[in-house]
Design a protein around this motif. Structure first.
Motif, mmCIF file in Angstrom:
data_model
loop_
_atom_site.group_PDB
_atom_site.id
_atom_site.type_symbol
_atom_site.label_atom_id
_atom_site.label_comp_id
_atom_site.label_asym_id
_atom_site.label_seq_id
_atom_site.Cartn_x
_atom_site.Cartn_y
_atom_site.Cartn_z
ATOM 1 N N LEU A 146 0.877 -1.404 -0.096
ATOM 2 C CA LEU A 146 0.149 0.225 -0.053
ATOM 3 C C LEU A 146 0.636 1.317 -0.231
ATOM 4 O O LEU A 146 0.685 2.111 -0.557
ATOM 5 C CB LEU A 146 -0.999 -0.196 1.289
ATOM 6 C CG LEU A 146 -2.007 -1.042 1.084
ATOM 7 C CD1 LEU A 146 -2.928 -1.016 2.335
ATOM 8 C CD2 LEU A 146 -3.099 -0.622 0.060
ATOM 9 N N ILE A 147 1.955 1.308 0.641
ATOM 10 C CA ILE A 147 2.787 2.369 0.534
ATOM 11 C C ILE A 147 3.622 2.664 -0.805
ATOM 12 O O ILE A 147 3.602 3.807 -1.076
ATOM 13 C CB ILE A 147 3.976 2.346 1.773
ATOM 14 C CG1 ILE A 147 3.466 2.229 3.332
ATOM 15 C CG2 ILE A 147 5.106 3.198 1.496
ATOM 16 C CD1 ILE A 147 4.268 1.994 4.303
ATOM 17 N N ALA A 148 3.964 1.444 -1.315
ATOM 18 C CA ALA A 148 4.551 1.414 -2.527
ATOM 19 C C ALA A 148 3.526 2.148 -3.685
ATOM 20 O O ALA A 148 4.078 2.709 -4.791
ATOM 21 C CB ALA A 148 5.050 0.128 -2.756
ATOM 22 N N LEU A 149 2.214 1.807 -3.574
ATOM 23 C CA LEU A 149 1.260 2.253 -4.274
ATOM 24 C C LEU A 149 0.723 3.811 -4.094
ATOM 25 O O LEU A 149 0.394 4.383 -4.974
ATOM 26 C CB LEU A 149 0.005 1.280 -4.324
ATOM 27 C CG LEU A 149 0.112 -0.204 -5.133
ATOM 28 C CD1 LEU A 149 -1.152 -0.927 -5.015
ATOM 29 C CD2 LEU A 149 0.506 0.009 -6.547
ATOM 30 N N GLY A 150 0.973 4.075 -2.661
ATOM 31 C CA GLY A 150 0.240 5.135 -2.313
ATOM 32 C C GLY A 150 1.304 6.553 -2.552
ATOM 33 O O GLY A 150 0.670 7.427 -2.624
ATOM 34 N N PHE B 136 -4.260 16.692 2.048
ATOM 35 C CA PHE B 136 -5.523 15.902 2.661
ATOM 36 C C PHE B 136 -5.414 14.435 2.376
ATOM 37 O O PHE B 136 -5.538 13.495 3.071
ATOM 38 C CB PHE B 136 -6.787 16.616 2.036
ATOM 39 C CG PHE B 136 -8.027 15.825 2.458
ATOM 40 C CD1 PHE B 136 -8.497 15.966 3.831
ATOM 41 C CD2 PHE B 136 -8.594 14.880 1.709
ATOM 42 C CE1 PHE B 136 -9.721 15.444 4.230
ATOM 43 C CE2 PHE B 136 -9.987 14.363 2.163
ATOM 44 C CZ PHE B 136 -10.310 14.510 3.344
ATOM 45 N N VAL B 137 -5.027 13.990 0.994
ATOM 46 C CA VAL B 137 -4.879 12.297 0.563
ATOM 47 C C VAL B 137 -3.734 11.878 1.593
ATOM 48 O O VAL B 137 -3.833 10.753 1.936
ATOM 49 C CB VAL B 137 -4.674 12.450 -0.902
ATOM 50 C CG1 VAL B 137 -4.280 11.112 -1.253
ATOM 51 C CG2 VAL B 137 -5.912 12.956 -1.375
ATOM 52 N N LEU B 138 -2.477 12.572 1.701
ATOM 53 C CA LEU B 138 -1.367 12.257 2.438
ATOM 54 C C LEU B 138 -1.806 12.162 3.708
ATOM 55 O O LEU B 138 -1.525 11.035 4.264
ATOM 56 C CB LEU B 138 -0.219 13.151 2.469
ATOM 57 C CG LEU B 138 0.871 12.892 3.258
ATOM 58 C CD1 LEU B 138 1.772 11.673 2.545
ATOM 59 C CD2 LEU B 138 1.868 14.054 3.253
ATOM 60 N N PHE B 139 -2.571 12.936 4.456
ATOM 61 C CA PHE B 139 -3.058 12.596 5.852
ATOM 62 C C PHE B 139 -3.945 11.647 5.997
ATOM 63 O O PHE B 139 -4.202 10.715 6.913
ATOM 64 C CB PHE B 139 -3.582 13.882 6.448
ATOM 65 C CG PHE B 139 -2.577 14.851 6.492
ATOM 66 C CD1 PHE B 139 -1.122 14.500 7.199
ATOM 67 C CD2 PHE B 139 -2.625 16.164 6.499
ATOM 68 C CE1 PHE B 139 -0.246 15.459 7.512
ATOM 69 C CE2 PHE B 139 -1.623 17.017 6.621
ATOM 70 C CZ PHE B 139 -0.493 16.721 7.163
ATOM 71 N N ALA B 140 -4.817 11.197 4.894
ATOM 72 C CA ALA B 140 -5.911 10.305 5.116
ATOM 73 C C ALA B 140 -5.073 8.673 4.958
ATOM 74 O O ALA B 140 -5.345 8.124 5.460
ATOM 75 C CB ALA B 140 -6.772 10.421 3.894
ATOM 76 N N LEU C 194 -2.598 4.007 7.576
ATOM 77 C CA LEU C 194 -1.410 3.055 7.660
ATOM 78 C C LEU C 194 -0.495 3.963 8.959
ATOM 79 O O LEU C 194 0.568 4.152 9.184
ATOM 80 C CB LEU C 194 -0.375 3.339 6.540
ATOM 81 C CG LEU C 194 -0.864 2.531 5.228
ATOM 82 C CD1 LEU C 194 -0.004 3.218 4.183
ATOM 83 C CD2 LEU C 194 -0.985 1.252 5.474
ATOM 84 N N ARG C 195 -1.134 3.992 10.055
ATOM 85 C CA ARG C 195 -0.764 4.692 11.263
ATOM 86 C C ARG C 195 0.505 3.947 12.084
ATOM 87 O O ARG C 195 1.334 4.350 12.423
ATOM 88 C CB ARG C 195 -1.781 4.984 12.091
ATOM 89 C CG ARG C 195 -2.530 3.633 12.898
ATOM 90 C CD ARG C 195 -3.783 4.314 13.527
ATOM 91 N NE ARG C 195 -4.688 3.143 13.909
ATOM 92 C CZ ARG C 195 -5.756 2.823 12.996
ATOM 93 N NH1 ARG C 195 -5.848 3.491 11.868
ATOM 94 N NH2 ARG C 195 -6.523 1.971 13.335
ATOM 95 N N MET D 159 7.994 4.779 11.831
ATOM 96 C CA MET D 159 9.051 5.268 10.958
ATOM 97 C C MET D 159 9.579 6.694 11.914
ATOM 98 O O MET D 159 10.690 7.143 11.902
ATOM 99 C CB MET D 159 8.505 6.088 9.758
ATOM 100 C CG MET D 159 9.222 6.837 8.802
ATOM 101 S SD MET D 159 8.405 7.832 7.660
ATOM 102 C CE MET D 159 7.403 8.959 8.154
ATOM 103 N N PHE D 160 8.407 7.419 12.424
ATOM 104 C CA PHE D 160 8.816 8.484 13.420
ATOM 105 C C PHE D 160 9.747 8.079 14.413
ATOM 106 O O PHE D 160 10.646 8.628 14.694
ATOM 107 C CB PHE D 160 7.434 9.509 13.934
ATOM 108 C CG PHE D 160 6.948 9.901 12.823
ATOM 109 C CD1 PHE D 160 7.853 10.971 12.190
ATOM 110 C CD2 PHE D 160 5.486 10.066 12.529
ATOM 111 C CE1 PHE D 160 7.166 11.832 11.091
ATOM 112 C CE2 PHE D 160 4.890 10.834 11.554
ATOM 113 C CZ PHE D 160 5.672 11.654 10.880
ATOM 114 N N ARG D 161 9.573 6.948 15.323
ATOM 115 C CA ARG D 161 10.301 6.452 16.144
ATOM 116 C C ARG D 161 11.556 6.104 15.801
ATOM 117 O O ARG D 161 12.705 6.612 16.359
ATOM 118 C CB ARG D 161 9.619 5.215 16.826
ATOM 119 C CG ARG D 161 10.261 4.625 18.092
ATOM 120 C CD ARG D 161 9.706 3.524 18.559
ATOM 121 N NE ARG D 161 8.160 3.492 18.874
ATOM 122 C CZ ARG D 161 7.152 2.645 19.088
ATOM 123 N NH1 ARG D 161 7.819 1.319 19.232
ATOM 124 N NH2 ARG D 161 6.110 2.870 19.484
#
Length: 82
Positions: A34-38, A56-60, A65-66, A72-74
């Motif tokens: 999903l990340i590779a497609l998104g 908006f689409v990025l935050f959605a 994918l929370r 990633m942030f960690r």
């Protein structure tokens, strides 16, 4: 509605369907797909509809994918602390 927004809605629908199916690896393989497609899809949405719709689409997508975003942030925080 533009083609990019239709594709973004299809991505969100696919993400929700994949989340409902059982998985042996806690959905990580599906998250990578999903990340590779998104990522290119967010660029396409931004190109066709402007930066605000792209954000908006990025935050959605980040809300769907929370857990990968949280890890990633960690990882970024640990790398910056070194």
């Amino acid at each position: 509605m533009s083609v990019s927004l239709i594709l973004a809605c299809a991505w969100a629908l696919l993400a929700n369907v994949l989340a409902m199916l059982p998985s042996r690896d806690n959905h990580w393989t599906r998250a990578y797909v999903l990340i590779a497609l998104g990522i290119p899809l967010v660029g396409f949405v931004t190109y066709q509809n402007g930066p605000w719709v792209g954000l908006f689409v990025l935050f959605a997508g980040m809300s769907v994918l929370r857990w990968p975003v949280r890890y990633m942030f960690r990882w970024m925080r640990q790398t910056a602390a070194r």
